[in-house]
Enzyme design. Structure first.
Site, PDB file in Angstrom:
ATOM      1  N   GLU A   1       0.238  -3.268   4.693  1.00 19.99           N
ATOM      2  CA  GLU A   1      -0.926  -2.369   4.761  1.00 19.99           C
ATOM      3  C   GLU A   1      -1.046  -1.673   6.110  1.00 19.99           C
ATOM      4  O   GLU A   1      -0.770  -2.284   7.144  1.00 19.99           O
ATOM      5  CB  GLU A   1      -2.194  -3.206   4.589  1.00 19.99           C
ATOM      6  N   ASP A   2      -1.509  -0.421   6.095  1.00 19.10           N
ATOM      7  CA  ASP A   2      -1.740   0.294   7.361  1.00 19.10           C
ATOM      8  C   ASP A   2      -3.228   0.435   7.672  1.00 19.10           C
ATOM      9  O   ASP A   2      -3.579   0.921   8.745  1.00 19.10           O
ATOM     10  CB  ASP A   2      -1.117   1.693   7.324  1.00 19.10           C
TER      11      ASP A   2
ATOM     12  N   SER B   1      -2.516   0.454  -4.438  1.00 18.82           N
ATOM     13  CA  SER B   1      -3.048   1.640  -3.749  1.00 18.82           C
ATOM     14  C   SER B   1      -4.374   2.084  -4.330  1.00 18.82           C
ATOM     15  O   SER B   1      -4.607   1.950  -5.531  1.00 18.82           O
ATOM     16  CB  SER B   1      -2.037   2.784  -3.880  1.00 18.82           C
ATOM     17  N   ALA B   2      -5.225   2.647  -3.490  1.00 20.30           N
ATOM     18  CA  ALA B   2      -6.511   3.173  -3.952  1.00 20.30           C
ATOM     19  C   ALA B   2      -6.352   4.554  -4.581  1.00 20.30           C
ATOM     20  O   ALA B   2      -7.282   5.083  -5.180  1.00 20.30           O
ATOM     21  CB  ALA B   2      -7.474   3.272  -2.769  1.00 20.30           C
TER      22      ALA B   2
ATOM     23  N   ASP C   1       0.880  -1.156   0.000  1.00 24.16           N
ATOM     24  CA  ASP C   1       0.000   0.000   0.000  1.00 24.16           C
ATOM     25  C   ASP C   1       0.932   1.225   0.000  1.00 24.16           C
ATOM     26  O   ASP C   1       2.104   1.107   0.346  1.00 24.16           O
ATOM     27  CB  ASP C   1      -0.870  -0.037   1.262  1.00 24.16           C
ATOM     28  N   LEU C   2       0.425   2.375  -0.388  1.00 27.28           N
ATOM     29  CA  LEU C   2       1.287   3.565  -0.465  1.00 27.28           C
ATOM     30  C   LEU C   2       1.119   4.479   0.749  1.00 27.28           C
ATOM     31  O   LEU C   2       2.045   4.655   1.552  1.00 27.28           O
ATOM     32  CB  LEU C   2       0.962   4.339  -1.750  1.00 27.28           C
ATOM     33  N   ASP C   3      -0.085   5.048   0.888  1.00 26.42           N
ATOM     34  CA  ASP C   3      -0.354   6.010   1.957  1.00 26.42           C
ATOM     35  C   ASP C   3      -0.272   5.340   3.330  1.00 26.42           C
ATOM     36  O   ASP C   3      -1.033   4.426   3.609  1.00 26.42           O
ATOM     37  CB  ASP C   3      -1.751   6.618   1.764  1.00 26.42           C
TER      38      ASP C   3
ATOM     39  N   THR D   1       1.105  10.488   3.417  1.00 22.70           N
ATOM     40  CA  THR D   1       0.290  11.466   2.698  1.00 22.70           C
ATOM     41  C   THR D   1      -0.994  11.769   3.450  1.00 22.70           C
ATOM     42  O   THR D   1      -1.713  12.700   3.086  1.00 22.70           O
ATOM     43  CB  THR D   1      -0.081  10.947   1.298  1.00 22.70           C
TER      44      THR D   1
ATOM     45  N   LYS E   1     -10.822  -1.378  -1.704  1.00 22.01           N
ATOM     46  CA  LYS E   1     -10.579  -2.225  -0.534  1.00 22.01           C
ATOM     47  C   LYS E   1     -11.749  -2.009   0.425  1.00 22.01           C
ATOM     48  O   LYS E   1     -12.221  -0.891   0.532  1.00 22.01           O
ATOM     49  CB  LYS E   1      -9.272  -1.807   0.164  1.00 22.01           C
TER      50      LYS E   1
ATOM     51  N   LYS F   1      -8.882   6.689   6.026  1.00 21.27           N
ATOM     52  CA  LYS F   1      -7.674   5.973   5.603  1.00 21.27           C
ATOM     53  C   LYS F   1      -7.993   4.730   4.789  1.00 21.27           C
ATOM     54  O   LYS F   1      -8.785   3.898   5.216  1.00 21.27           O
ATOM     55  CB  LYS F   1      -6.814   5.626   6.823  1.00 21.27           C
TER      56      LYS F   1
HETATM   57  C1  G6P Z   1      -5.567   5.999  -0.232  1.00 18.76           C
HETATM   58  C2  G6P Z   1      -5.672   6.889   1.005  1.00 18.76           C
HETATM   59  C3  G6P Z   1      -7.049   7.499   1.110  1.00 18.76           C
HETATM   60  C4  G6P Z   1      -7.432   8.184  -0.206  1.00 18.76           C
HETATM   61  C5  G6P Z   1      -7.380   7.196  -1.359  1.00 18.76           C
HETATM   62  C6  G6P Z   1      -7.707   7.828  -2.706  1.00 18.76           C
HETATM   63  O1  G6P Z   1      -6.276   4.833   0.017  1.00 18.76           O
HETATM   64  O2  G6P Z   1      -5.376   6.165   2.180  1.00 18.76           O
HETATM   65  O3  G6P Z   1      -7.051   8.431   2.173  1.00 18.76           O
HETATM   66  O4  G6P Z   1      -8.726   8.748  -0.121  1.00 18.76           O
HETATM   67  O5  G6P Z   1      -6.065   6.633  -1.415  1.00 18.76           O
HETATM   68  O6  G6P Z   1      -6.696   8.743  -3.045  1.00 18.76           O
HETATM   69  P1  G6P Z   1      -6.786   9.802  -4.221  1.00 18.76           P
HETATM   70  O7  G6P Z   1      -5.378  10.366  -4.296  1.00 18.76           O
HETATM   71  O8  G6P Z   1      -7.145   9.068  -5.464  1.00 18.76           O
HETATM   72  O9  G6P Z   1      -7.797  10.808  -3.855  1.00 18.76           O
HETATM   73 MG    MG Z   2      -2.774   3.139   3.513  1.00 21.07          MG
END
Ligand code: G6P
Ligand code: MG
Length: 207
Positions: free
Chosen positions: A168-169, A113-114, A8-10, A16, A144, A44
Protein backbone atom coordinates in the site's frame (compact mmCIF):
# COMPACT_ATOMS: atom_id res chain seq x y z
CA UNK A 1 4.61 -18.01 5.98
CA UNK A 2 3.00 -15.80 3.35
CA UNK A 3 0.42 -17.49 1.11
CA UNK A 4 -1.33 -14.43 -0.31
CA UNK A 5 -0.27 -10.98 -1.50
CA UNK A 6 -2.82 -8.16 -1.81
CA UNK A 7 -1.93 -5.11 -3.87
CA UNK A 8 -3.33 -1.63 -3.92
CA UNK A 9 -3.35 -0.28 -7.49
CA UNK A 10 -2.91 3.51 -7.59
CA UNK A 11 0.60 4.38 -6.42
CA UNK A 12 1.74 0.77 -6.08
CA UNK A 13 1.37 -0.78 -9.54
CA UNK A 14 0.69 2.34 -11.60
CA UNK A 15 0.90 6.09 -11.13
CA UNK A 16 -2.68 7.09 -11.82
CA UNK A 17 -2.50 9.81 -9.16
CA UNK A 18 -1.35 12.26 -11.84
CA UNK A 19 -4.51 11.62 -13.92
CA UNK A 20 -6.79 11.86 -10.91
CA UNK A 21 -5.07 15.17 -10.17
CA UNK A 22 -5.51 16.52 -13.71
CA UNK A 23 -9.22 15.72 -13.62
CA UNK A 24 -9.80 17.15 -10.13
CA UNK A 25 -7.82 20.27 -11.05
CA UNK A 26 -9.99 20.76 -14.12
CA UNK A 27 -13.13 20.49 -12.02
CA UNK A 28 -11.75 23.00 -9.50
CA UNK A 29 -10.89 25.31 -12.41
CA UNK A 30 -14.49 25.19 -13.63
CA UNK A 31 -15.66 25.97 -10.11
CA UNK A 32 -13.26 28.90 -10.01
CA UNK A 33 -10.49 27.94 -7.60
CA UNK A 34 -6.96 26.57 -7.62
CA UNK A 35 -6.37 22.94 -6.59
CA UNK A 36 -2.71 22.25 -5.86
CA UNK A 37 -0.64 19.06 -5.80
CA UNK A 38 -0.42 19.46 -2.06
CA UNK A 39 -4.21 19.42 -1.77
CA UNK A 40 -4.20 16.36 -4.02
CA UNK A 41 -2.14 14.38 -1.47
CA UNK A 42 -5.24 14.26 0.70
CA UNK A 43 -7.15 12.37 -1.97
CA UNK A 44 -4.84 9.36 -2.21
CA UNK A 45 -6.57 6.11 -1.35
CA UNK A 46 -9.79 8.01 -0.72
CA UNK A 47 -13.05 7.12 -2.52
CA UNK A 48 -14.39 9.25 -5.40
CA UNK A 49 -17.18 10.84 -3.39
CA UNK A 50 -15.03 11.53 -0.35
CA UNK A 51 -12.38 13.03 -2.66
CA UNK A 52 -14.98 15.39 -4.12
CA UNK A 53 -16.05 16.44 -0.63
CA UNK A 54 -12.46 17.29 0.29
CA UNK A 55 -12.07 19.27 -2.95
CA UNK A 56 -15.26 21.24 -2.30
CA UNK A 57 -14.04 21.90 1.23
CA UNK A 58 -10.79 23.32 -0.19
CA UNK A 59 -12.80 25.59 -2.51
CA UNK A 60 -15.22 26.57 0.23
CA UNK A 61 -18.14 25.43 -1.88
CA UNK A 62 -21.30 23.73 -0.66
CA UNK A 63 -23.78 21.98 -2.92
CA UNK A 64 -26.67 19.54 -3.01
CA UNK A 65 -26.25 15.76 -3.21
CA UNK A 66 -27.53 15.89 -6.82
CA UNK A 67 -24.93 18.48 -7.78
CA UNK A 68 -22.24 16.36 -6.12
CA UNK A 69 -23.23 13.32 -8.12
CA UNK A 70 -23.08 15.30 -11.35
CA UNK A 71 -19.64 16.69 -10.47
CA UNK A 72 -18.26 13.27 -9.56
CA UNK A 73 -19.51 11.91 -12.87
CA UNK A 74 -17.95 14.79 -14.79
CA UNK A 75 -14.59 14.26 -13.09
CA UNK A 76 -14.75 10.55 -13.77
CA UNK A 77 -15.50 11.07 -17.46
CA UNK A 78 -12.37 13.20 -17.77
CA UNK A 79 -10.34 10.69 -15.77
CA UNK A 80 -11.52 7.83 -17.98
CA UNK A 81 -10.41 9.81 -21.06
CA UNK A 82 -6.88 9.87 -19.62
CA UNK A 83 -6.67 6.24 -18.52
CA UNK A 84 -8.18 4.97 -21.78
CA UNK A 85 -4.90 5.98 -23.40
CA UNK A 86 -2.71 4.20 -20.85
CA UNK A 87 -0.60 1.29 -21.99
CA UNK A 88 1.93 -1.25 -20.67
CA UNK A 89 4.66 1.39 -20.51
CA UNK A 90 2.94 3.00 -17.53
CA UNK A 91 3.33 0.09 -15.16
CA UNK A 92 5.60 1.15 -12.28
CA UNK A 93 9.19 -0.10 -12.17
CA UNK A 94 9.47 -3.69 -11.00
CA UNK A 95 5.73 -4.22 -10.52
CA UNK A 96 5.21 -6.82 -13.23
CA UNK A 97 8.46 -8.59 -12.34
CA UNK A 98 7.52 -8.71 -8.67
CA UNK A 99 4.06 -10.14 -9.38
CA UNK A 100 5.67 -12.80 -11.57
CA UNK A 101 8.23 -13.57 -8.88
CA UNK A 102 5.50 -14.14 -6.27
CA UNK A 103 3.52 -16.27 -8.70
CA UNK A 104 6.62 -18.37 -9.27
CA UNK A 105 6.83 -18.93 -5.53
CA UNK A 106 3.22 -20.14 -5.43
CA UNK A 107 1.87 -17.03 -3.68
CA UNK A 108 -1.74 -16.16 -4.57
CA UNK A 109 -2.29 -12.58 -5.75
CA UNK A 110 -5.26 -10.22 -5.33
CA UNK A 111 -5.97 -6.60 -6.11
CA UNK A 112 -7.46 -4.51 -3.31
CA UNK A 113 -8.34 -1.09 -4.72
CA UNK A 114 -10.92 1.60 -4.00
CA UNK A 115 -11.11 2.43 -7.71
CA UNK A 116 -14.15 1.51 -9.77
CA UNK A 117 -11.92 1.91 -12.84
CA UNK A 118 -9.44 -0.75 -11.69
CA UNK A 119 -10.49 -3.47 -14.18
CA UNK A 120 -9.92 -1.15 -17.17
CA UNK A 121 -6.52 -0.08 -15.85
CA UNK A 122 -5.40 -3.70 -15.35
CA UNK A 123 -6.53 -4.48 -18.91
CA UNK A 124 -4.61 -1.54 -20.38
CA UNK A 125 -1.49 -2.51 -18.46
CA UNK A 126 -1.86 -6.08 -19.72
CA UNK A 127 -1.70 -7.65 -16.25
CA UNK A 128 -5.28 -8.78 -15.56
CA UNK A 129 -4.23 -12.43 -15.87
CA UNK A 130 -1.64 -12.10 -13.09
CA UNK A 131 -4.40 -11.69 -10.47
CA UNK A 132 -6.23 -14.61 -8.86
CA UNK A 133 -8.85 -12.19 -7.50
CA UNK A 134 -9.74 -8.57 -8.19
CA UNK A 135 -11.48 -6.59 -5.44
CA UNK A 136 -12.24 -3.05 -6.62
CA UNK A 137 -14.50 -0.13 -5.75
CA UNK A 138 -17.48 -1.89 -7.34
CA UNK A 139 -17.30 -4.77 -4.87
CA UNK A 140 -16.88 -2.97 -1.56
CA UNK A 141 -19.14 -0.60 0.33
CA UNK A 142 -16.76 0.54 3.06
CA UNK A 143 -13.70 2.55 2.08
CA UNK A 144 -10.20 2.17 3.52
CA UNK A 145 -9.26 2.46 6.40
CA UNK A 146 -12.09 -0.05 6.80
CA UNK A 147 -10.54 -3.50 6.27
CA UNK A 148 -13.40 -4.76 4.05
CA UNK A 149 -11.48 -4.66 0.75
CA UNK A 150 -8.60 -6.77 2.07
CA UNK A 151 -10.77 -9.20 4.05
CA UNK A 152 -12.78 -9.85 0.90
CA UNK A 153 -9.52 -10.32 -1.04
CA UNK A 154 -8.28 -12.97 1.41
CA UNK A 155 -11.68 -14.66 1.28
CA UNK A 156 -11.68 -14.82 -2.53
CA UNK A 157 -8.18 -16.28 -2.44
CA UNK A 158 -9.41 -18.84 0.09
CA UNK A 159 -6.84 -17.75 2.66
CA UNK A 160 -6.76 -16.63 6.27
CA UNK A 161 -5.99 -12.96 6.86
CA UNK A 162 -2.91 -13.86 8.90
CA UNK A 163 -1.41 -15.61 5.85
CA UNK A 164 -1.67 -12.47 3.70
CA UNK A 165 0.49 -9.42 3.18
CA UNK A 166 -0.64 -6.04 1.81
CA UNK A 167 1.28 -3.57 -0.41
CA UNK A 168 0.00 0.00 0.00
CA UNK A 169 1.08 3.59 -0.67
CA UNK A 170 -1.65 5.29 1.37
CA UNK A 171 -1.83 5.72 5.11
CA UNK A 172 -5.51 4.74 5.08
CA UNK A 173 -4.57 1.55 3.21
CA UNK A 174 -1.91 0.54 5.74
CA UNK A 175 -4.44 1.08 8.51
CA UNK A 176 -7.02 -1.02 6.66
CA UNK A 177 -4.52 -3.88 6.29
CA UNK A 178 -3.53 -3.71 9.94
CA UNK A 179 -7.17 -3.81 10.97
CA UNK A 180 -7.60 -6.86 8.75
CA UNK A 181 -4.77 -8.53 10.70
CA UNK A 182 -2.36 -8.64 7.76
CA UNK A 183 1.32 -7.82 7.39
CA UNK A 184 2.07 -4.55 5.59
CA UNK A 185 4.62 -3.27 3.11
CA UNK A 186 4.46 0.49 2.62
CA UNK A 187 5.37 1.89 -0.79
CA UNK A 188 6.68 5.42 -0.39
CA UNK A 189 8.21 7.18 2.57
CA UNK A 190 8.46 6.21 6.23
CA UNK A 191 7.44 9.76 7.21
CA UNK A 192 3.94 9.11 5.88
CA UNK A 193 3.64 5.33 6.27
CA UNK A 194 4.52 5.29 9.95
CA UNK A 195 2.58 2.16 10.84
CA UNK A 196 3.83 -0.15 8.07
CA UNK A 197 5.88 -3.23 9.01
CA UNK A 198 8.41 -2.24 6.37
CA UNK A 199 8.70 0.55 3.78
CA UNK A 200 10.29 0.54 0.32
CA UNK A 201 10.34 3.16 -2.45
CA UNK A 202 8.87 0.81 -5.01
CA UNK A 203 8.29 -2.87 -5.76
CA UNK A 204 11.59 -2.93 -7.72
CA UNK A 205 13.39 -2.86 -4.36
CA UNK A 206 11.93 -6.26 -3.52
CA UNK A 207 13.20 -8.09 -6.60
C1 G6P B 1 -7.90 5.00 -5.40
C2 G6P B 1 -7.15 6.32 -5.59
C3 G6P B 1 -8.04 7.49 -5.24
C4 G6P B 1 -9.37 7.39 -5.99
C5 G6P B 1 -10.07 6.09 -5.66
C6 G6P B 1 -11.39 5.91 -6.41
O1 G6P B 1 -8.00 4.76 -4.03
O2 G6P B 1 -5.98 6.36 -4.81
O3 G6P B 1 -7.37 8.69 -5.58
O4 G6P B 1 -10.22 8.48 -5.65
O5 G6P B 1 -9.20 5.01 -6.00
O6 G6P B 1 -11.12 5.78 -7.78
P1 G6P B 1 -12.22 5.85 -8.93
O7 G6P B 1 -11.45 5.43 -10.17
O8 G6P B 1 -13.28 4.87 -8.60
O9 G6P B 1 -12.72 7.23 -9.00
MG1 MG C 1 -2.88 3.80 -3.54
Amino acid sequence: NIKGALFDLDGVIVDTAKYHYLAWKRLAGELGFEFTEEHNERLKGVSRMRSLEILLEVGGISCTPEEKLAMAEKKNNWYVEYIKKMDESEILKGAREYLLKLKGEGVKIALGSASKNAPMILENLGITNLFDAVIDGNKVSKAKPDPEVFLLGAKELGLKAADCIVYEDAEAGIEAARRAGMGTVGIGSRDILKEADMVVSGLYELL
